[in-house]
Write a protein that holds these residues in place. Structure first.
Motif, mmCIF file in Angstrom:
data_model
loop_
_atom_site.group_PDB
_atom_site.id
_atom_site.type_symbol
_atom_site.label_atom_id
_atom_site.label_comp_id
_atom_site.label_asym_id
_atom_site.label_seq_id
_atom_site.Cartn_x
_atom_site.Cartn_y
_atom_site.Cartn_z
ATOM 1 N N ASP A 1 0.663 -0.864 -0.293
ATOM 2 C CA ASP A 1 0.353 -0.258 0.044
ATOM 3 C C ASP A 1 1.022 1.290 0.132
ATOM 4 O O ASP A 1 2.024 1.408 0.014
ATOM 5 N N ARG A 2 0.191 2.755 0.039
ATOM 6 C CA ARG A 2 0.967 3.928 0.049
ATOM 7 C C ARG A 2 1.885 3.759 1.137
ATOM 8 O O ARG A 2 2.617 4.622 1.071
ATOM 9 N N PHE A 3 1.295 3.624 2.342
ATOM 10 C CA PHE A 3 2.486 2.852 3.680
ATOM 11 C C PHE A 3 2.993 2.500 3.540
ATOM 12 O O PHE A 3 4.668 1.904 4.437
ATOM 13 N N LYS B 1 6.086 -2.885 -5.633
ATOM 14 C CA LYS B 1 5.247 -2.560 -6.776
ATOM 15 C C LYS B 1 3.913 -2.045 -5.118
ATOM 16 O O LYS B 1 3.686 -3.241 -4.509
ATOM 17 N N THR B 2 3.439 -0.919 -5.710
ATOM 18 C CA THR B 2 1.983 0.367 -5.353
ATOM 19 C C THR B 2 1.112 0.169 -5.791
ATOM 20 O O THR B 2 1.029 0.323 -6.400
ATOM 21 N N ALA B 3 -0.142 -0.448 -4.707
ATOM 22 C CA ALA B 3 -1.081 -0.132 -5.156
ATOM 23 C C ALA B 3 -1.799 1.168 -5.359
ATOM 24 O O ALA B 3 -1.321 2.076 -4.459
ATOM 25 N N THR B 4 -2.662 1.335 -5.566
ATOM 26 C CA THR B 4 -3.181 2.382 -6.686
ATOM 27 C C THR B 4 -4.717 3.036 -6.408
ATOM 28 O O THR B 4 -5.208 1.433 -6.492
ATOM 29 N N GLY B 5 -5.438 4.201 -6.309
ATOM 30 C CA GLY B 5 -6.834 3.635 -6.108
ATOM 31 C C GLY B 5 -7.629 4.106 -5.122
ATOM 32 O O GLY B 5 -6.871 3.668 -4.423
#
Length: 303
Positions: free
Chosen positions: A261-263, A293-297
């Protein structure tokens, strides 16, 4: 045997003390608080955050993890789920819904028989029996609100609930089983009402799970609107379909070891478990590899 007169007791000041002790022992409910009335929810963070499927902080067992990994978001799209209510214990935590409690009093004795509760979201209701009645047999009907009994511990109403249907702890597959016992501690603090929930589940949880974020404020002018629902075909999922994934094949972002995640949360904490509930686990988290890889949305899906 004491052979003195009552007057001698009075002269020694013992009768007032005796009366006080008898009075206190015959009124164990002097510290009870009034939970009845209309209660407006205060803003709070719903249980859980981060990636969809994240089980960090929940003491799930291996069985609970398999159950979560088999869950599909299409569960909410099947025809059988139209107008299906939240379970009472989840309704307290999730929807930030107005709540009403009212008493049921025996007319002949004026003794409290039960408290009844109504939550606006999906109009879920519960009955908290206060008359000491026994629990139904283990194989009796299980419902969304279960069978609840209450007793006072000082100014805290302790409610024990059994005979529940299986339902979610978080709405992406983290479940408690129909064998769970939910203990809710209701405490009124002035015009505020707090609920602390402890879930005991030997099937899907390895340890009791505690939630204490729930708080309402007394609002006698609050309007409790109806929540009508009519069954209709709203999705393309055929009736009778049971959406699911095989263990290890869930597409939810949290179950993807190559995604974060973003963290920058590592994969291992997202698997949940008792150890993830405690602050000391933060040091352990720092030793894990951070996915690149970072999740978005909004749903934090894989790009």
């Amino acid at each position: 045997m004491y052979r003195g007169s009552i007057g001698s007791w009075q002269r020694k000041g013992r009768v007032p003390l005796l009366i006080l002790l008898v009075t206190l022992s015959s009124h164990p409910a002097l510290a009870q608080a009034d939970i009845t009335g209309l209660w407006r929810p205060l803003p709070r963070n719903q249980d859980g955050s981060g990636m969809v499927g994240d089980a960090a902080g929940v003491p799930i067992s291996a069985e609970g993890r398999w159950r979560a990994q088999s869950w599909s978001p299409e569960d909410f799209d099947v025809a059988e789920w139209v107008c299906r209510p939240h379970a009472w214990d989840y309704s307290l935590e999730g929807p930030l819904s107005p709540t009403r409690f009212w008493p049921e009093v025996d007319r002949a004795t004026q003794k409290l028989v039960a408290y009844h509760g109504h939550i606006n979201m999906m109009e879920q209701e519960t009955t908290i029996w206060m008359d000491g009645r026994p629990r139904p047999p283990e194989n009796a009907l299980h419902t969304w609100s279960g069978f609840s009994t209450g007793e006072w511990e000082g100014d805290v109403l302790v409610v024990t609930t059994t005979h529940l249907k299986e339902a979610y702890i978080r709405r992406f597959g983290l479940m408690r089983s129909d064998q769970a016992t939910v203990r809710t501690r209701w405490r009124r603090i002035g015009d505020y009402l707090q609920a602390t929930v402890i879930i005991y589940d030997s099937v899907y949880l390895a340890q009791p799970y505690i939630r204490s974020t729930m708080m309402w404020v007394y609002d006698p002018a609050m309007v409790m609107a109806p929540y009508p629902c009519e069954e209709a075909t709203e999705t393309a999922v055929p009736r009778g379909t049971v959406p699911n994934f095989l263990p290890g094949q869930s597409p939810l972002p949290a179950w993807n070891p190559e995604l974060t995640d973003r963290f920058g949360t590592p994969y291992e904490p997202r698997l949940g478990g008792p150890e993830t509930m405690y602050p000391e686990y933060i040091a352990t988290m720092k030793t894990f590899r951070r996915p690149t890889k970072t999740a978005t949305g909004a749903a934090e899906r894989e790009p």
